[in-house]
Design a protein around this motif. Sequence first.
Motif, PDB file in Angstrom:
ATOM      1  N   ALA A  49      28.561  50.336 137.270  1.00 12.81           N
ATOM      2  CA  ALA A  49      29.727  51.228 137.283  1.00 12.81           C
ATOM      3  C   ALA A  49      30.405  51.259 138.653  1.00 12.81           C
ATOM      4  CB  ALA A  49      29.350  52.642 136.826  1.00 12.81           C
ATOM      5  N   GLY A  50      30.307  50.166 139.402  1.00 13.67           N
ATOM      6  CA  GLY A  50      30.945  50.092 140.714  1.00 13.67           C
ATOM      7  C   GLY A  50      30.134  50.689 141.847  1.00 13.67           C
ATOM      8  N   TYR A  51      28.891  51.085 141.564  1.00 17.33           N
ATOM      9  CA  TYR A  51      28.026  51.693 142.577  1.00 17.33           C
ATOM     10  C   TYR A  51      26.781  50.850 142.800  1.00 17.33           C
ATOM     11  CZ  TYR A  51      30.831  55.917 142.336  1.00 17.33           C
ATOM     12  OH  TYR A  51      31.865  56.800 142.398  1.00 17.33           O
ATOM     13  N   ARG A  52      26.220  50.942 143.991  1.00 14.16           N
ATOM     14  CA  ARG A  52      24.963  50.280 144.341  1.00 14.16           C
ATOM     15  C   ARG A  52      23.929  51.370 144.632  1.00 14.16           C
ATOM     16  NH1 ARG A  52      25.881  45.625 147.933  1.00 14.16           N
ATOM     17  NH2 ARG A  52      26.043  44.667 145.886  1.00 14.16           N
ATOM     18  N   VAL A  53      22.712  51.174 144.130  1.00 19.90           N
ATOM     19  CA  VAL A  53      21.604  52.112 144.327  1.00 19.90           C
ATOM     20  C   VAL A  53      20.542  51.409 145.169  1.00 19.90           C
ATOM     21  CG1 VAL A  53      19.890  53.589 143.206  1.00 19.90           C
ATOM     22  CG2 VAL A  53      22.074  53.131 142.053  1.00 19.90           C
ATOM     23  N   CYS A  54      20.174  52.013 146.312  1.00 19.73           N
ATOM     24  CA  CYS A  54      19.231  51.392 147.247  1.00 19.73           C
ATOM     25  C   CYS A  54      18.148  52.375 147.685  1.00 19.73           C
ATOM     26  CB  CYS A  54      19.958  50.943 148.523  1.00 19.73           C
ATOM     27  SG  CYS A  54      21.320  49.821 148.280  1.00 19.73           S
ATOM     28  N   LEU A  55      17.047  51.814 148.174  1.00 17.13           N
ATOM     29  CA  LEU A  55      15.973  52.584 148.800  1.00 17.13           C
ATOM     30  C   LEU A  55      15.971  52.256 150.284  1.00 17.13           C
ATOM     31  CD1 LEU A  55      13.416  54.378 148.638  1.00 17.13           C
ATOM     32  CD2 LEU A  55      12.122  52.262 148.275  1.00 17.13           C
TER      33      LEU A  55
ATOM     34  N   LYS B  97      14.660  57.429 151.341  1.00 19.46           N
ATOM     35  CA  LYS B  97      15.854  57.987 150.709  1.00 19.46           C
ATOM     36  C   LYS B  97      16.365  57.014 149.656  1.00 19.46           C
ATOM     37  CE  LYS B  97      17.466  60.570 154.742  1.00 19.46           C
ATOM     38  NZ  LYS B  97      18.600  60.817 155.644  1.00 19.46           N
ATOM     39  N   VAL B  98      16.696  57.556 148.500  1.00 22.88           N
ATOM     40  CA  VAL B  98      17.435  56.795 147.508  1.00 22.88           C
ATOM     41  C   VAL B  98      18.894  57.125 147.788  1.00 22.88           C
ATOM     42  CG1 VAL B  98      17.896  56.411 145.063  1.00 22.88           C
ATOM     43  CG2 VAL B  98      15.560  56.922 145.833  1.00 22.88           C
TER      44      VAL B  98
ATOM     45  N   VAL C  73      23.464  54.562 159.167  1.00 20.41           N
ATOM     46  CA  VAL C  73      23.380  53.111 159.119  1.00 20.41           C
ATOM     47  C   VAL C  73      21.965  52.737 158.702  1.00 20.41           C
ATOM     48  CG1 VAL C  73      23.595  50.988 160.463  1.00 20.41           C
ATOM     49  CG2 VAL C  73      25.108  52.922 160.943  1.00 20.41           C
ATOM     50  N   PHE C  74      21.841  51.800 157.749  1.00 21.67           N
ATOM     51  CA  PHE C  74      20.517  51.466 157.246  1.00 21.67           C
ATOM     52  C   PHE C  74      20.450  50.014 156.796  1.00 21.67           C
ATOM     53  CE2 PHE C  74      22.964  52.794 153.577  1.00 21.67           C
ATOM     54  CZ  PHE C  74      22.647  51.830 152.630  1.00 21.67           C
ATOM     55  N   GLN C  75      19.236  49.540 156.688  1.00 18.92           N
ATOM     56  CA  GLN C  75      18.952  48.274 156.029  1.00 18.92           C
ATOM     57  C   GLN C  75      18.083  48.624 154.824  1.00 18.92           C
ATOM     58  OE1 GLN C  75      17.159  45.273 158.447  1.00 18.92           O
ATOM     59  NE2 GLN C  75      16.962  43.841 156.763  1.00 18.92           N
ATOM     60  N   ALA C  76      18.516  48.226 153.654  1.00 20.25           N
ATOM     61  CA  ALA C  76      17.816  48.598 152.431  1.00 20.25           C
ATOM     62  C   ALA C  76      16.436  47.958 152.357  1.00 20.25           C
ATOM     63  CB  ALA C  76      18.640  48.207 151.217  1.00 20.25           C
ATOM     64  N   LEU C  77      15.429  48.779 152.018  1.00 16.25           N
ATOM     65  CA  LEU C  77      14.105  48.245 151.708  1.00 16.25           C
ATOM     66  C   LEU C  77      14.138  47.560 150.353  1.00 16.25           C
ATOM     67  CD1 LEU C  77      11.787  51.248 152.645  1.00 16.25           C
ATOM     68  CD2 LEU C  77      12.133  49.155 153.945  1.00 16.25           C
ATOM     69  N   HIS C  78      14.949  48.129 149.457  1.00 18.15           N
ATOM     70  CA  HIS C  78      15.046  47.599 148.099  1.00 18.15           C
ATOM     71  C   HIS C  78      16.415  47.974 147.538  1.00 18.15           C
ATOM     72  CE1 HIS C  78      13.679  46.237 144.200  1.00 18.15           C
ATOM     73  NE2 HIS C  78      14.166  47.346 143.671  1.00 18.15           N
ATOM     74  N   VAL C  79      17.051  47.026 146.859  1.00 22.97           N
ATOM     75  CA  VAL C  79      18.282  47.312 146.128  1.00 22.97           C
ATOM     76  C   VAL C  79      17.904  47.371 144.655  1.00 22.97           C
ATOM     77  CG1 VAL C  79      20.601  46.517 145.542  1.00 22.97           C
ATOM     78  CG2 VAL C  79      19.727  46.175 147.859  1.00 22.97           C
ATOM     79  N   PHE C  80      18.062  48.541 144.050  1.00 26.70           N
ATOM     80  CA  PHE C  80      17.730  48.704 142.638  1.00 26.70           C
ATOM     81  C   PHE C  80      18.731  47.959 141.765  1.00 26.70           C
ATOM     82  CE2 PHE C  80      15.775  52.445 144.618  1.00 26.70           C
ATOM     83  CZ  PHE C  80      14.477  52.299 144.166  1.00 26.70           C
TER      84      PHE C  80
END
Length: 103
Positions: free
Chosen positions: A35-41, A54-55, A24-31
Amino acid sequence: MSNVIRPDFGRKPADESPGEAPFVFQALHVFGDAAGYRVCLVHDEGAAEGDVLKVVVGRVGGCDFEPVSILPNTQDGRSDAASVGLAILRTLEIIENAPSSAG
């Protein structure tokens, strides 16, 4: 920046038990999303590796995100994480915009 990308993305670790609690996390940054995916830090102080960044990548609207890169929580680590996150997002954008071979 060697060995920052996990080669086993999408596969469950052999030692992971089925009853293990989800990350469980709260994103520091959403890149971004592509293509239906989310990339976060994310920042994970309690990781087995120690205090890390973690990316993570997961389906947009989903709850299952997997780390694809683990870096130390340092200024250099944050810089490397930004490069990795943007590279993954750009790769997903290329896949999303690639012409379909079904035609």
